[in-house]
Every structure is written in structure tokens, then in C-alpha cells.
Write a protein that holds these residues in place. Structure first.
Motif, PDB file in Angstrom:
ATOM      1  N   CYS A  26       0.842  -1.208   0.000  1.00 57.81           N
ATOM      2  CA  CYS A  26       0.000   0.000   0.000  1.00 57.81           C
ATOM      3  C   CYS A  26       0.877   1.260   0.000  1.00 57.81           C
ATOM      4  O   CYS A  26       1.493   1.608   1.010  1.00 57.81           O
ATOM      5  CB  CYS A  26      -0.936  -0.002   1.205  1.00 57.81           C
ATOM      6  SG  CYS A  26      -1.891   1.517   1.323  1.00 57.81           S
ATOM      7  N   GLU A  27       0.905   1.916  -1.163  1.00 57.20           N
ATOM      8  CA  GLU A  27       1.784   3.066  -1.360  1.00 57.20           C
ATOM      9  C   GLU A  27       1.414   4.229  -0.434  1.00 57.20           C
ATOM     10  O   GLU A  27       2.286   4.898   0.119  1.00 57.20           O
ATOM     11  CB  GLU A  27       1.670   3.495  -2.825  1.00 57.20           C
ATOM     12  CG  GLU A  27       2.864   4.251  -3.327  1.00 57.20           C
ATOM     13  CD  GLU A  27       2.680   4.625  -4.798  1.00 57.20           C
ATOM     14  OE1 GLU A  27       2.417   3.719  -5.612  1.00 57.20           O
ATOM     15  OE2 GLU A  27       2.803   5.820  -5.116  1.00 57.20           O
ATOM     16  N   ARG A  28       0.090   4.434  -0.269  1.00 54.53           N
ATOM     17  CA  ARG A  28      -0.356   5.588   0.525  1.00 54.53           C
ATOM     18  C   ARG A  28       0.069   5.431   2.001  1.00 54.53           C
ATOM     19  O   ARG A  28       0.546   6.367   2.626  1.00 54.53           O
ATOM     20  CB  ARG A  28      -1.879   5.725   0.421  1.00 54.53           C
ATOM     21  CG  ARG A  28      -2.305   7.039   0.993  1.00 54.53           C
ATOM     22  CD  ARG A  28      -3.720   7.501   0.734  1.00 54.53           C
ATOM     23  NE  ARG A  28      -4.621   6.602   0.045  1.00 54.53           N
ATOM     24  CZ  ARG A  28      -5.896   6.454   0.416  1.00 54.53           C
ATOM     25  NH1 ARG A  28      -6.373   7.085   1.457  1.00 54.53           N
ATOM     26  NH2 ARG A  28      -6.704   5.679  -0.263  1.00 54.53           N
ATOM     27  N   SER A  29      -0.106   4.211   2.514  1.00 52.04           N
ATOM     28  CA  SER A  29       0.302   3.963   3.911  1.00 52.04           C
ATOM     29  C   SER A  29       1.803   4.158   4.057  1.00 52.04           C
ATOM     30  O   SER A  29       2.286   4.698   5.060  1.00 52.04           O
ATOM     31  CB  SER A  29      -0.036   2.531   4.321  1.00 52.04           C
ATOM     32  OG  SER A  29      -1.394   2.307   4.190  1.00 52.04           O
ATOM     33  N   TYR A  30       2.538   3.700   3.064  1.00 50.14           N
ATOM     34  CA  TYR A  30       4.002   3.778   3.131  1.00 50.14           C
ATOM     35  C   TYR A  30       4.456   5.237   3.130  1.00 50.14           C
ATOM     36  O   TYR A  30       5.319   5.636   3.904  1.00 50.14           O
ATOM     37  CB  TYR A  30       4.588   3.029   1.935  1.00 50.14           C
ATOM     38  CG  TYR A  30       6.075   2.770   2.042  1.00 50.14           C
ATOM     39  CD1 TYR A  30       6.647   2.304   3.203  1.00 50.14           C
ATOM     40  CD2 TYR A  30       6.903   2.959   0.938  1.00 50.14           C
ATOM     41  CE1 TYR A  30       8.004   2.049   3.289  1.00 50.14           C
ATOM     42  CE2 TYR A  30       8.261   2.700   1.008  1.00 50.14           C
ATOM     43  CZ  TYR A  30       8.805   2.247   2.193  1.00 50.14           C
ATOM     44  OH  TYR A  30      10.149   1.994   2.267  1.00 50.14           O
ATOM     45  N   ARG A  31       3.824   6.018   2.260  1.00 48.73           N
ATOM     46  CA  ARG A  31       4.197   7.439   2.193  1.00 48.73           C
ATOM     47  C   ARG A  31       3.912   8.121   3.540  1.00 48.73           C
ATOM     48  O   ARG A  31       4.747   8.843   4.061  1.00 48.73           O
ATOM     49  CB  ARG A  31       3.417   8.125   1.058  1.00 48.73           C
ATOM     50  CG  ARG A  31       3.865   9.548   0.798  1.00 48.73           C
ATOM     51  CD  ARG A  31       3.157  10.185  -0.371  1.00 48.73           C
ATOM     52  NE  ARG A  31       3.561   9.645  -1.653  1.00 48.73           N
ATOM     53  CZ  ARG A  31       2.812   8.893  -2.446  1.00 48.73           C
ATOM     54  NH1 ARG A  31       1.579   8.587  -2.091  1.00 48.73           N
ATOM     55  NH2 ARG A  31       3.249   8.439  -3.595  1.00 48.73           N
ATOM     56  N   ALA A  32       2.735   7.809   4.093  1.00 51.63           N
ATOM     57  CA  ALA A  32       2.361   8.402   5.399  1.00 51.63           C
ATOM     58  C   ALA A  32       3.351   7.972   6.476  1.00 51.63           C
ATOM     59  O   ALA A  32       3.788   8.794   7.300  1.00 51.63           O
ATOM     60  CB  ALA A  32       0.943   7.973   5.776  1.00 51.63           C
ATOM     61  N   GLU A  35       6.709   9.774   6.027  1.00 47.83           N
ATOM     62  CA  GLU A  35       6.621  11.193   6.409  1.00 47.83           C
ATOM     63  C   GLU A  35       6.634  11.352   7.926  1.00 47.83           C
ATOM     64  O   GLU A  35       7.384  12.155   8.473  1.00 47.83           O
ATOM     65  CB  GLU A  35       5.355  11.825   5.819  1.00 47.83           C
ATOM     66  CG  GLU A  35       5.551  12.213   4.366  1.00 47.83           C
ATOM     67  CD  GLU A  35       4.252  12.548   3.649  1.00 47.83           C
ATOM     68  OE1 GLU A  35       3.187  12.543   4.293  1.00 47.83           O
ATOM     69  OE2 GLU A  35       4.307  12.794   2.412  1.00 47.83           O
TER      70      GLU A  35
ATOM     71  N   GLU B   9       8.886  10.315  -1.969  1.00 49.16           N
ATOM     72  CA  GLU B   9       8.068  10.052  -3.168  1.00 49.16           C
ATOM     73  C   GLU B   9       8.663   8.901  -3.978  1.00 49.16           C
ATOM     74  O   GLU B   9       7.959   8.023  -4.451  1.00 49.16           O
ATOM     75  CB  GLU B   9       7.982  11.315  -4.047  1.00 49.16           C
ATOM     76  CG  GLU B   9       7.092  12.401  -3.484  1.00 49.16           C
ATOM     77  CD  GLU B   9       5.667  11.926  -3.240  1.00 49.16           C
ATOM     78  OE1 GLU B   9       5.132  11.168  -4.072  1.00 49.16           O
ATOM     79  OE2 GLU B   9       5.097  12.291  -2.190  1.00 49.16           O
ATOM     80  N   ALA B  12       8.229   5.579  -2.070  1.00 46.44           N
ATOM     81  CA  ALA B  12       6.822   5.147  -2.125  1.00 46.44           C
ATOM     82  C   ALA B  12       6.472   4.669  -3.537  1.00 46.44           C
ATOM     83  O   ALA B  12       5.759   3.677  -3.713  1.00 46.44           O
ATOM     84  CB  ALA B  12       5.908   6.288  -1.695  1.00 46.44           C
TER      85      ALA B  12
END
Lengths: 188, 212
Positions: A26-32, A35, B9, B12
Motif C-alpha cells: 500500500c503506497e499511501r500507507s508507506y508514504r504516510a 513522512e 516520493e 513510495a
């Protein structure tokens, strides 16, 4: 104190959940996760070392290490312990690399730039800041700060402190080892 | 966009699902089974084992203790080797336990110089026990290196040394059953070559890491 503890536990649960989702792709979870973690790691390093040039590089190293080692996080085990083991390792690694990097940068500078008078930062200003460095015994703190943070060579430090070059190397090695142990005991 | 933001970025964007690791216990067990199998099979294929050795192992308390401490030391070293390849696992207690076990194991041989666990003699002497003890841990060391590369060792030399010691000492331990019994012979011809192999393995891994 209780509020801080509750915050830690909440972070722990959220980061663990985000990491498990990231392991599944899950890309979105990873980005969060990256961060949030980058902010936490930066705060952690600033509190221990003060504002240093290597901290931003170190945070990026940690992010890359998380990426490379993400398969080793076991769901259900403490995420902080996993993360900060990497952070401690990367912080010491970054400090060790500092002198090498500084020498490389020096080698790239032109003769003209070298001819200009060096702007020296007062020793006291460089040593202050960062409770971990302050907690080091003075001989180790001086050696680590001058070589790894201010970028002096071992020979320069030896001449400034009026000790032998090998004594500088020993102090730096012991100082870094002590820093590593202090960071292990100081695990968040 | 800041460098850090760009990196996040990029990481991800590169994200792929990963297979989670089996438990550390499972990995240690698998590696130990491989180690035991290679050592036992190779030693049994290359020559007969000492007559009456298995009954000695259960009827002589001091000899049983030597073997038990050897097995526990090797298993603990393997456990330490694998655990230290996973970030966030506390290795300090394991290092202490391993130190205590190895000291107790070594003490058995020191006691054995004065009061051997079994009657010493040439019965069961194997011609090439030194070479076998030197070489038979190598497949497990290679497997350990492969395993380390799949994990994420923060202190690769500690992991390598621990796995190297476990793999290096295992042939020597089985030689205690297969070859002649004499504490001095065991230390010089069974355990020393294994430790040399472990040291060479650690040096080779260190060189390889520097090249990387």
C-alpha cells in the motif's frame, strides 16, 4: 508523562499498522509512514546531537534503510524498537563517515579557495547542543566533535590538543562506541 | 520540493509487496538442521564412528555434560547469529548466555585434562579428523551467509562470527563421538580447525562487505 506515554503507544500502533500495509504494497500507507517517521527521527537526532549538518543525510539514510529492510519487521513486534535500532546504527554510521566526507570535499576545493583564510567556528559553539554529545566525557567529546563534526583531520586535532595522532584515533573510536551504547540505553 | 520529500516520493513509488520473514526460531531451527545433517552425514560417509560411542554419551555423566554444553553453545551461537540480523532484537542477553555456555564448555575440557570424561586412547582414531573438522562447517557457513543477505544485519560481523562459530564447532563436537577420545586431541584437532574456519569466514565476509 502519562500523556507522552499514550502518544508513544498511539504512534506505535499507527506506525505498526502502516508498516504492515506497506509490506502488502500500500503506497499511501508507506508514504504516510515515511513522512511521520522522518519527522520523529529528525527530532530524535536533534535532541541528541544538536543541529548538525549530518542530520538531514542521516534521516535520508534511515528512510532508505527502512525501505531495504522493511521485510524484516514482524507484525506484532514493537515497531519503535525495530525503527530506532536502525536509527542508532545509521546515526553512528553517519558520524563515522563525516570525516571521510569532509576530506573528500576538501580535496575538491580549489587552491584559490584554500588560500582564503578559514572561518573557524569557536570550539564551544560546536560542542554545545545535543545532550548525547554533552554527556560524553570531555576528551571523547572533543575528539568526536573536532573530527566528525568540525571536519578536522586526526593530525590537526592531535596538534590542537597536544596529543599523539593515535591517541586521537583511540579517543574517537571510544567516543563513538560510548555514543552507540548511550543511544542503546536511551532508546525511546 | 525538498530532497527528503523527493526521496519519500521515490521510495513510495518503488514500493513492492514483500514476503514477511518466517519467525527467527524457524530460521534458526532450519539452519541448525542443515548444519547437523551435513556434519553427521558427511562424517558417517567418510569413515566409521568410534565403537560404543552412543552408549558412552548416555552412561558417562561428564561426557554427556560436555556434549550437552556443546550442543547448547552451538544452538545459542546460531540463535545470536540470526537474531542479530533482524533490527530491534536485543542481543545482549544472548551474548552473555553464549559467553557463559562457552566458558562452561571450555571448563569441561580443562577438567578433562586432569580427569577425562572417558578413558583416553586411540580407539576410533580417524585419519583426517583435522581436515574434516576444518571443512565440514563450510556448507553451513555458506548457508548462513545466504541467510544473512536475505535479512538486514546491522552488525554483520557479529552475525557472521556467531554463525561461523556455530558452524565451525559443530563438526568438532560430532568428532567427539566419531573420533578417538582425548581432551587435548579434541581441542587441537577437532575444535581449533573449526575456529580457524570461522575466523576465515568472518574475514571473507568482512572483505566482501568492504567491496560492496
Amino acid at each position: 508523562m502519562g500523556r507522552q506515554q499514550a502518544g508513544y503507544e498511539e504512534d506505535e500502533r499507527r506506525w505498526s499498522t502502516l508498516m504492515v500495509a506497506a509490506q502488502d504494497g500500500c503506497e499511501r500507507s508507506y508514504r504516510a509512514l515515511l513522512e511521520e517517521v522522518s519527522v520523529a527521527v529528525e527530532r530524535y537526532l536533534l535532541a541528541r546531537f544538536g543541529r548538525r549538518a549530518f542530520i538531514d543525510d542521516c534521516v535520508q539514510d534511515v528512510l532508505m534503510a527502512i525501505h531495504e529492510g522493511r521485510h524484516t519487521y514482524a507484525p506484532g513486534r514493537p515497531f519503535r524498537a525495530w525503527l530506532f535500532a536502525i536509527v542508532r546504527h545509521k546515526a553512528i554510521d553517519s558520524l563515522r563517515r563525516q570525516q571521510r566526507d569532509n576530506r573528500w570535499i576538501d580535496a575538491q576545493q580549489s587552491d584559490e579557495a584554500l588560500a582564503q583564510p578559514a572561518v573557524e567556528q569557536p570550539m564551544e559553539t560546536s560542542i554545545l547542543g545535543g545532550r548525547l554529545l554533552q554527556a560524553l566525557a570531555e576528551p571523547y567529546r572533543e575528539a568526536v566533535t573536532m573530527t566528525k563534526i568540525m571536519g578536522f583531520t586526526n593530525r590537526e586535532v592531535a596538534s590542537r590538543l597536544s596529543i599523539s595522532e593515535s591517541a586521537v584515533k583511540v579517543r574517537v573510536h571510544r567516543g563513538l562506541t560510548r555514543l552507540q551504547k548511550m543511544m542503546e540505553l536511551d532508546a525511546p | 520540493m525538498s530532497e527528503r520529500r523527493q526521496l519519500i516520493e521515490q521510495l513510495a513509488g518503488d514500493l513492492q509487496p514483500v514476503r514477511r520473514l518466517p519467525s527467527a526460531a524457524m530460521m534458526v531451527a532450519a539452519w541448525l538442521v542443515f548444519l547437523a545433517a551435513t556434519v553427521v552425514i558427511a562424517i558417517n560417509l567418510t569413515g566409521p564412528i568410534r565403537p560404543g560411542t552412543y552408549s558412552d554419551a548416555v552412561t558417562h555423566g561428564q561426557f554427556s555434560l560436555e556434549l550437552l554444553l556443546g550442543v547448547l553453545s552451538i544452538a545459542t551461537a546460531a540463535w545470536l547469529g540470526v537474531e542479530s540480523c533482524i533490527p530491534g532484537r536485543s542481543n545482549r542477553p544472548l551474548v552473555k548466555v553464549l559467553g557463559l555456555l562457552m566458558a562452561a564448555w571450555l571448563a569441561c575440557y580443562v577438567v578433562g585434562f586432569f580427569s577425562p570424561a572417558l578413558a583416553t586412547g586411540m580407539l576410533g582414531k580417524r585419519e583426517h579428523c583435522f581436515t574434516e573438522s576444518l571443512l565440514l562447517g563450510l556448507p553451513a557457513m555458506a548457508a548462513g551467509w545466504w541467510l544473512m543477505r536475505r535479512l538486514y544485519p546491522l552488525r554483520p560481523l557479529r552475525s557472521t562470527a556467531a554463525l561461523g562459530i556455530a558452524a565451525g564447532l559443530a563438526p568438532g563436537l560430532y568428532m567427539q563421538l566419531a573420533c578417538m577420545y582425548d581432551p587435548a586431541h579434541a581441542v587441537l584437532f577437532h575444535y581449533l580447525p573449526g575456529l580457524v574456519a570461522a575466523a576465515l569466514f568472518t574475514v571473507a565476509v568482512r572483505a566482501s562487505l568492504r567491496r560492496d
